[in-house]
Design a protein around this motif. Structure first.
Motif, PDB file in Angstrom:
ATOM      1  N   GLN A   1       0.801  -1.176  -0.056  1.00 42.96           N
ATOM      2  CA  GLN A   1       0.099  -0.017  -0.011  1.00 42.96           C
ATOM      3  C   GLN A   1       0.814   1.154  -0.103  1.00 42.96           C
ATOM      4  OE1 GLN A   1      -3.936  -0.186   0.421  1.00 42.96           O
ATOM      5  NE2 GLN A   1      -3.058  -1.766  -0.818  1.00 42.96           N
ATOM      6  N   THR A   2       0.591   2.268  -0.614  1.00 44.29           N
ATOM      7  CA  THR A   2       1.144   3.560  -0.889  1.00 44.29           C
ATOM      8  C   THR A   2       1.158   4.274   0.314  1.00 44.29           C
ATOM      9  OG1 THR A   2       1.742   5.302  -2.445  1.00 44.29           O
ATOM     10  CG2 THR A   2      -0.555   4.733  -2.094  1.00 44.29           C
ATOM     11  N   THR A   3       2.416   4.971   0.697  1.00 46.43           N
ATOM     12  CA  THR A   3       2.406   5.873   1.724  1.00 46.43           C
ATOM     13  C   THR A   3       2.584   7.243   1.134  1.00 46.43           C
ATOM     14  OG1 THR A   3       4.785   5.595   1.981  1.00 46.43           O
ATOM     15  CG2 THR A   3       3.447   4.151   3.317  1.00 46.43           C
ATOM     16  N   ASP A   4       2.440   7.293  -0.166  1.00 45.75           N
ATOM     17  CA  ASP A   4       2.742   8.656  -0.633  1.00 45.75           C
ATOM     18  C   ASP A   4       1.400   9.462  -0.643  1.00 45.75           C
ATOM     19  OD1 ASP A   4       1.907  10.634  -3.128  1.00 45.75           O
ATOM     20  OD2 ASP A   4       4.388  10.153  -3.112  1.00 45.75           O
ATOM     21  N   GLU A   5       1.312  10.687   0.237  1.00 44.69           N
ATOM     22  CA  GLU A   5       0.345  11.246   0.562  1.00 44.69           C
ATOM     23  C   GLU A   5      -0.665  11.863  -0.419  1.00 44.69           C
ATOM     24  OE1 GLU A   5      -0.828  15.339   3.342  1.00 44.69           O
ATOM     25  OE2 GLU A   5       1.036  14.676   3.428  1.00 44.69           O
ATOM     26  N   LYS A   6      -0.002  12.228  -1.693  1.00 39.66           N
ATOM     27  CA  LYS A   6      -0.957  12.771  -2.801  1.00 39.66           C
ATOM     28  C   LYS A   6      -1.494  11.639  -3.502  1.00 39.66           C
ATOM     29  CE  LYS A   6       1.657  17.076  -3.793  1.00 39.66           C
ATOM     30  NZ  LYS A   6       2.278  18.089  -4.931  1.00 39.66           N
ATOM     31  N   LEU A   7      -0.805  10.563  -3.646  1.00 36.54           N
ATOM     32  CA  LEU A   7      -1.532   9.433  -4.261  1.00 36.54           C
ATOM     33  C   LEU A   7      -2.356   8.956  -3.515  1.00 36.54           C
ATOM     34  CD1 LEU A   7      -1.740   7.490  -6.585  1.00 36.54           C
ATOM     35  CD2 LEU A   7       0.468   6.068  -5.387  1.00 36.54           C
ATOM     36  N   ASN A   8      -2.287   8.871  -2.267  1.00 33.19           N
ATOM     37  CA  ASN A   8      -3.432   8.379  -1.312  1.00 33.19           C
ATOM     38  C   ASN A   8      -4.698   9.341  -1.217  1.00 33.19           C
ATOM     39  OD1 ASN A   8      -3.301   6.030   0.399  1.00 33.19           O
ATOM     40  ND2 ASN A   8      -1.466   6.905   1.501  1.00 33.19           N
ATOM     41  N   GLN A   9      -4.492  10.574  -1.405  1.00 33.80           N
ATOM     42  CA  GLN A   9      -5.677  11.479  -1.515  1.00 33.80           C
ATOM     43  C   GLN A   9      -6.353  11.152  -2.657  1.00 33.80           C
ATOM     44  OE1 GLN A   9      -3.944  15.434  -0.944  1.00 33.80           O
ATOM     45  NE2 GLN A   9      -4.014  15.158   1.252  1.00 33.80           N
ATOM     46  N   TYR A  10      -5.480  10.911  -3.919  1.00 34.36           N
ATOM     47  CA  TYR A  10      -6.258  10.610  -5.095  1.00 34.36           C
ATOM     48  C   TYR A  10      -7.095   9.583  -5.193  1.00 34.36           C
ATOM     49  CZ  TYR A  10      -6.622   9.470 -10.007  1.00 34.36           C
ATOM     50  OH  TYR A  10      -6.909   9.101 -11.373  1.00 34.36           O
ATOM     51  N   LEU A  11      -6.447   8.422  -4.706  1.00 30.98           N
ATOM     52  CA  LEU A  11      -7.175   7.245  -4.544  1.00 30.98           C
ATOM     53  C   LEU A  11      -8.403   7.185  -3.697  1.00 30.98           C
ATOM     54  CD1 LEU A  11      -3.935   4.518  -4.567  1.00 30.98           C
ATOM     55  CD2 LEU A  11      -5.511   5.243  -6.403  1.00 30.98           C
ATOM     56  N   THR A  12      -8.127   7.737  -2.578  1.00 33.58           N
ATOM     57  CA  THR A  12      -9.169   7.835  -1.652  1.00 33.58           C
ATOM     58  C   THR A  12     -10.356   8.461  -2.123  1.00 33.58           C
ATOM     59  OG1 THR A  12      -7.650   7.796   0.441  1.00 33.58           O
ATOM     60  CG2 THR A  12     -10.134   8.793   0.601  1.00 33.58           C
TER      61      THR A  12
END
Length: 209
Positions: free
Chosen positions: A56-67
């Motif tokens: 699972q990614t820990t990249d904040e921007k990627l997490n925001q996008y996926l969420t």
């Protein structure tokens, strides 16, 4: 009472099914991004899910996008209007589409309309089907061409007719691959939603003669 309790645990509700499918998309997309090297290894951490070790990614921007994407996806699953989710991997410089991971969704219309009884299926069976897809995604590195350039991603969502799009969403071109190689993957079903997976990819130049 024990028998009745077991039956209740196996009943699949619309919201429960939508949660299961949205969660599968979350782990599936992350697994693809890790296995395909779209983001660096250090941007991921191992998580235990479906009896497997997934990344699972820990990249904040990627997490925001996926969420954001998956929250809306879950809502559309509950409404019964989601037809397809597509993860597109594109070469950053040329904008050429290199891979297209497609997840087709089939929805039990009787459950959506409330005209039929809720189906039942053991959670263990659903988990086993999802495990098989995740293992195929992990094994995809054995047949997919190496992604040797910096890539970007898009997630496309296809629905039945909507009155309006959420503000943060916009219409998009299908971003297809000409003369693509296509590999069908396994699917899974909650009996409310069925998911079938496939990946299309740009064939290596050496194979095009």
């Amino acid at each position: 009472m024990q028998v009745q309790s077991q039956i209740n645990r196996n009943v699949i509700t619309l919201k429960g099914s939508a949660q299961t499918v949205a969660e599968f998309f979350k782990f599936g997309v992350n697994n693809i991004l890790y296995q395909r090297g779209v983001y660096p290894e250090e941007a991921f951490e191992a998580k235990k899910q479906y009896g497997l070790s997934l990344w699972q990614t820990t990249d904040e921007k990627l997490n925001q996008y996926l969420t954001g994407v998956l929250t809306q996806t879950r809502a559309w699953l509950e409404e019964g209007c989601l037809r397809q989710l597509v993860l597109v991997i594109t070469e950053a410089g040329t904008k050429e589409v290199l891979e297209r991971w497609t997840f087709d969704i089939d929805t039990n219309k009787d459950v959506i309309s409330g005209s039929g009884p809720l189906p039942d299926k053991p959670e263990k069976e659903i988990t086993s089907e999802i495990q098989a897809i995740m293992r195929q995604i992990t094994a995809s590195v054995t047949f997919l061409p190496l992604l040797e350039t910096r890539c970007t991603i898009d997630i496309l969502v296809y629905t039945t007719s909507l009155d309006s799009l959420p503000e943060e969403w916009e219409d998009s071109a299908p971003k297809t691959i000409a003369n693509a190689e296509i590999v069908s993957l396994r699917g899974f079903s909650t009996k409310v939603h069925g998911v079938k997976a496939m990946v299309a990819y740009k064939a290596p130049c050496d194979d095009i003669l």
